[in-house]
Design an enzyme around this catalytic site. Structure first.
Site, PDB file in Angstrom:
ATOM      1  N   HIS A 183      -3.871  -5.630   1.124  1.00  0.00           N
ATOM      2  CA  HIS A 183      -3.567  -6.044   2.495  1.00  0.00           C
ATOM      3  C   HIS A 183      -4.119  -7.451   2.740  1.00  0.00           C
ATOM      4  O   HIS A 183      -5.084  -7.876   2.097  1.00  0.00           O
ATOM      5  CB  HIS A 183      -4.215  -5.094   3.499  1.00  0.00           C
ATOM      6  CG  HIS A 183      -3.676  -3.703   3.461  1.00  0.00           C
ATOM      7  ND1 HIS A 183      -2.431  -3.366   3.925  1.00  0.00           N
ATOM      8  CD2 HIS A 183      -4.240  -2.543   3.016  1.00  0.00           C
ATOM      9  CE1 HIS A 183      -2.236  -2.067   3.775  1.00  0.00           C
ATOM     10  NE2 HIS A 183      -3.318  -1.543   3.217  1.00  0.00           N
ATOM     11  N   CYS A 241       0.839  -1.202   0.000  1.00  0.00           N
ATOM     12  CA  CYS A 241       0.000   0.000   0.000  1.00  0.00           C
ATOM     13  C   CYS A 241       0.880   1.261   0.000  1.00  0.00           C
ATOM     14  O   CYS A 241       1.538   1.556  -0.986  1.00  0.00           O
ATOM     15  CB  CYS A 241      -0.976  -0.032   1.173  1.00  0.00           C
ATOM     16  SG  CYS A 241      -2.413   1.035   0.944  1.00  0.00           S
TER      17      CYS A 241
END
Length: 486
Positions: free
Chosen positions: A428, A331
């Protein structure tokens, strides 16, 4: 009629979240329809619901303990710190805006109708709601307009159980002192107390329990011994992440601890692999010689990248890369690995662009539209199915995107360097998938175990419920909540 009870603490990190998760599993096993609720949470470790909303990671775990899918109504206000003095506000799962602490303190009461709306929605589906407070009601300077502790308890007319942490010391003073500073109406809401995290022989604190009862007039619901397996549950607070010292014979993954580190439960499955050492690199420490440097998610990528440079970690990472080491970015960490991060609208500070670490040939453009969604796809290299979730601002593109790490519905996700030793992804939760984690660790030279991560989380919740059953007056909690059992 739905029963409800609120658990407040004498301070942060006294174990409220874990206790509520354990009680949720315990009561659910008894056939009670139980739901968790936290009116206001502050954490950059968020979970994504099926409909793409955001809630605190702890409430997602509590929902799992109760046998429910996470809902935005379980945590209607989520504060995600972007700086030392400001945070992004998530209201009922969606971005509401960004406020500095002083402004939020003045306006937080405006969010109470939405909080009560979410609470009422949960009540329609549950027999019992376990409500978790935030911080401490003893912070009476925050009582005006409070929506996290006694302010919500008053608005919803809830009884309260007060939790103290004996492990940090001063538990008698913290429980008795909380009662001393509360206004009378708030004191009367507290029905009993609970002492958490006792190490050693609990009977040695019998005199302490008696002293608290005498000073407060509250009955004790028990002294909960230290639950050593709590580290097997997804962590919400960076304080709960201990990391490892590098162990001989293991693959070492170094993780720089960023000031606005987000969704660091990505690390949890890796910390439980016996063949892996996850070394958390704190500010002021150099990144050690390691096999992999993993740059985690960040709530404020540009500010955290500046911090990386202040610490000299950029030099360490580039040296690690020159030595042939592997680098992973997740991310915000993925965005840092590129050549440029552009923020033309000033979403993270003054408008402009900053150079990235230059380890991936990609560029990131930050834009106000936020991606929050579950992810289901496959690992391009192995074809293994993988699932997770995305929470991010911005789009990343460039030549290295021609070698995606993952794929969904024919579209690539993430990027890999030409030699395959640097890779990044917005997804994630990748390492929670046992097949993907084992394949990935094998590929980079580790010896993966037969750990079944998700199953182990559920087994740990069951053991936690057993632990509380043995040490807490669980029937008394139901009586205080308003459930009369035969």
């Amino acid at each position: 009629m739905t029963a409800a009870i609120m658990f407040q603490g004498t301070g942060s990190n006294v174990g409220k979240s874990v206790l509520v998760a354990g009680l949720a599993r315990l009561y659910a096993r008894r056939g009670i329809r139980v739901a968790p609720f936290k009116p206001q949470n502050m954490s950059n470790n968020a979970a994504v619901t099926v409909d793409g909303g955001e809630i605190g990671r702890a409430q997602a775990l509590q929902a799992r303990a109760a046998g429910l899918a996470p809902s935005v109504h379980m945590n209607p206000v989520l504060l995600k710190p972007e700086s030392d003095t400001g945070a992004q506000i998530i209201l009922q799962g969606r971005r509401f805006g960004t406020m500095r602490a002083r402004e939020y303190g003045k306006r937080k009461g405006e969010l109470l109708p939405s909080i009560l709306d979410s609470f009422e929605r949960l009540k329609r589906e549950a027999d019992l709601i376990l409500v978790e407070g935030a911080g401490s009601p003893a912070e009476i300077n925050l009582r005006a307009g409070d929506i996290a502790n006694m302010g919500f308890a008053e608005a919803a007319d809830l009884p309260v159980i007060l939790i103290g942490d004996i492990d940090r010391g001063g538990v008698i003073a913290s429980l008795v002192g909380t009662r001393a500073v509360l206004p009378q109406a708030d004191r009367e809401r507290i029905k009993a107390f609970l002492v958490n995290k006792m190490r050693g022989d609990a009977s040695l604190f019998d005199a302490g329990v008696a002293a608290i009862r005498a000073a407060t007039g509250w009955p004790s619901l028990g002294v909960v011994p230290w639950f050593a397996e709590a580290h097997r549950l997804p962590a919400e607070d960076i304080l709960d992440l201990a990391g490892d010292a590098a162990k001989p014979g293991t693959l070492t993954i170094a993780v720089p601890v960023l000031p606005r580190m987000a969704n660091f439960d990505d690390l949890d499955p890796l910390t439980q692999e016996p063949g892996v050492s996850v070394v958390l690199v704190r500010p002021g420490e150099p990144i050690p010689v390691s096999d992999v440097v993993l740059i985690p998610g960040s709530k404020s990528t540009i500010a955290d990248l500046a911090f990386v440079r202040e610490q000299g970690w950029d030099i360490d990472i580039l040296a690690h890369r020159r030595r042939g080491g592997r680098v992973i970015g997740l991310c915000g960490g993925y965005q840092m690995l590129g050549r440029i991060i552009a923020d033309p609208e000033g979403l993270e500070g003054p408008p402009g662009s900053v150079p990235g670490l230059g380890l991936l040939d990609v560029e990131t453009l930050l834009a106000p539209d936020k991606t929050t969604a579950p992810f289901s796809g496959r690992d391009v290299e192995t074809g293994l199915a993988v699932s997770g979730y995305e929470i991010h601002l911005g789009r990343t593109d460039g030549p290295d995107r021609a070698r995606p790490w993952l794929e969904r519905d024919g579209a690539g996700e993430g990027a890999i360097s030409t030699d395959g030793r640097v890779r990044g992804s917005y997804v994630h939760g990748l390492f929670s998938d046992d097949g993907f984690r084992r394949s990935f660790l094998t590929k980079i030279g580790a010896q993966p175990s037969d750990l079944q991560y998700e199953s182990e989380v559920d087994r740990t919740l069951d053991r936690l419920a057993d632990h509380l059953e043995a040490h807490v007056e669980t029937e008394a909690i139901l009586r205080y909540a308003g459930i009369a059992r035969r």
